[in-house]
Design a protein around this motif. Structure first.
Motif, PDB file in Angstrom:
ATOM      1  N   PRO A   1      14.517  -3.051 -16.596  1.00  0.00           N
ATOM      2  CA  PRO A   1      14.391  -1.858 -15.792  1.00  0.00           C
ATOM      3  C   PRO A   1      12.960  -1.333 -15.669  1.00  0.00           C
ATOM      4  N   ALA A   2      12.127  -1.514 -16.685  1.00  0.00           N
ATOM      5  CA  ALA A   2      10.758  -1.023 -16.592  1.00  0.00           C
ATOM      6  C   ALA A   2       9.993  -1.765 -15.499  1.00  0.00           C
ATOM      7  N   ALA A   3      10.197  -3.063 -15.411  1.00  0.00           N
ATOM      8  CA  ALA A   3       9.519  -3.840 -14.371  1.00  0.00           C
ATOM      9  C   ALA A   3       9.985  -3.401 -12.990  1.00  0.00           C
ATOM     10  N   VAL A   4      11.271  -3.154 -12.854  1.00  0.00           N
ATOM     11  CA  VAL A   4      11.812  -2.702 -11.572  1.00  0.00           C
ATOM     12  C   VAL A   4      11.201  -1.359 -11.194  1.00  0.00           C
ATOM     13  N   ARG A   5      11.166  -0.426 -12.151  1.00  0.00           N
ATOM     14  CA  ARG A   5      10.580   0.893 -11.872  1.00  0.00           C
ATOM     15  C   ARG A   5       9.109   0.772 -11.479  1.00  0.00           C
ATOM     16  N   ALA A   6       8.365  -0.047 -12.193  1.00  0.00           N
ATOM     17  CA  ALA A   6       6.938  -0.198 -11.901  1.00  0.00           C
ATOM     18  C   ALA A   6       6.714  -0.802 -10.519  1.00  0.00           C
ATOM     19  N   LEU A   7       7.481  -1.825 -10.180  1.00  0.00           N
ATOM     20  CA  LEU A   7       7.313  -2.457  -8.877  1.00  0.00           C
ATOM     21  C   LEU A   7       7.765  -1.545  -7.739  1.00  0.00           C
ATOM     22  N   ARG A   8       8.811  -0.788  -7.960  1.00  0.00           N
ATOM     23  CA  ARG A   8       9.236   0.174  -6.930  1.00  0.00           C
ATOM     24  C   ARG A   8       8.190   1.273  -6.755  1.00  0.00           C
ATOM     25  N   ALA A   9       7.591   1.718  -7.846  1.00  0.00           N
ATOM     26  CA  ALA A   9       6.529   2.729  -7.764  1.00  0.00           C
ATOM     27  C   ALA A   9       5.329   2.166  -7.010  1.00  0.00           C
ATOM     28  N   ALA A  10       4.985   0.918  -7.278  1.00  0.00           N
ATOM     29  CA  ALA A  10       3.882   0.282  -6.563  1.00  0.00           C
ATOM     30  C   ALA A  10       4.174   0.209  -5.072  1.00  0.00           C
ATOM     31  N   ALA A  11       5.408  -0.083  -4.719  1.00  0.00           N
ATOM     32  CA  ALA A  11       5.786  -0.138  -3.302  1.00  0.00           C
ATOM     33  C   ALA A  11       5.622   1.227  -2.654  1.00  0.00           C
ATOM     34  N   MET A  12       6.026   2.259  -3.359  1.00  0.00           N
ATOM     35  CA  MET A  12       5.891   3.616  -2.798  1.00  0.00           C
ATOM     36  C   MET A  12       4.423   3.951  -2.569  1.00  0.00           C
ATOM     37  N   LEU A  13       3.551   3.547  -3.472  1.00  0.00           N
ATOM     38  CA  LEU A  13       2.124   3.810  -3.319  1.00  0.00           C
ATOM     39  C   LEU A  13       1.526   3.039  -2.153  1.00  0.00           C
TER      40      LEU A  13
END
Length: 181
Positions: free
Chosen positions: A1-13
């Motif tokens: 889940p941490a990787a998913v959260r980080a990659l989704r946050a990167a997409a938002m940025l």
């Protein structure tokens, strides 16, 4: 889940957009954690192809094939694995190509196609050894051993598992359990 959260946050940025490498990583993470990832891996596959990165596209196809297999879609898995294998170059020397061959071997082994599994595992092992892709070498040895055990070739299966276990203890101890089970 941490990787998913980080990659989704990167997409938002980045305005909702990820490059194909990040999309591939997100797709793999989603397969592992949320039973998702198909859309992300399909997008990564398409973007890699558009950029002319055939071996990276092949790796995304192999990842998608393995994920679909794990979620019960044998036909979809077979189709994506075939795409991946068609995209790699004979005589290529990249980690992506070694990964595709190893995943193709694993899928064939799981599907009960021992001959194809051993042949693809042999090719993956040859390439992985030549380029120093030790993770792929571990996977190839374990897959070949399992395929050989399925064909009652126990001596060679045990030798492959021992080699995989020894290598895994040096390279990635978390993989050692697969060799010793």
């Amino acid at each position: 889940p941490a990787a998913v959260r980080a990659l989704r946050a990167a997409a938002m940025l980045r305005g909702g957009q990820l490059d194909p490498h990040a999309l591939r990583a997100l797709g793999i993470a989603l397969f592992e954690t949320e039973s998702g990832g198909v859309e992300e891996l399909e997008q990564a596959f398409g973007l890699f192809l558009e950029a002319g990165q055939r071996t990276a596209a092949a790796a995304a196809a192999a990842d998608l094939a393995f994920g679909l297999w794990g979620h019960g879609d044998g036909a979809g898995s077979a189709a994506w694995m075939q795409r991946g294998l068609e995209l790699i170059d004979e005589g290529g020397r990249s980690p992506h190509e070694a990964h595709v061959l190893a995943q193709g071997a694993r899928r064939a082994m799981l599907a009960g196609d021992t001959g194809v599994a051993v042949e693809l595992a042999d090719r993956a092992l040859e390439l992985a050894t030549a380029i120093g892709a030790e993770q792929v070498r571990i996977a190839g040895l374990i897959t070949r051993a399992t395929a050989r055990a399925n064909a009652a070739e126990y001596e060679t299966a045990c030798a492959d598992l021992e080699a995989a276990g020894e290598l895994a203890l040096v390279v990635d101890p978390s993989e050692a359990t697969r060799a010793y089970v």
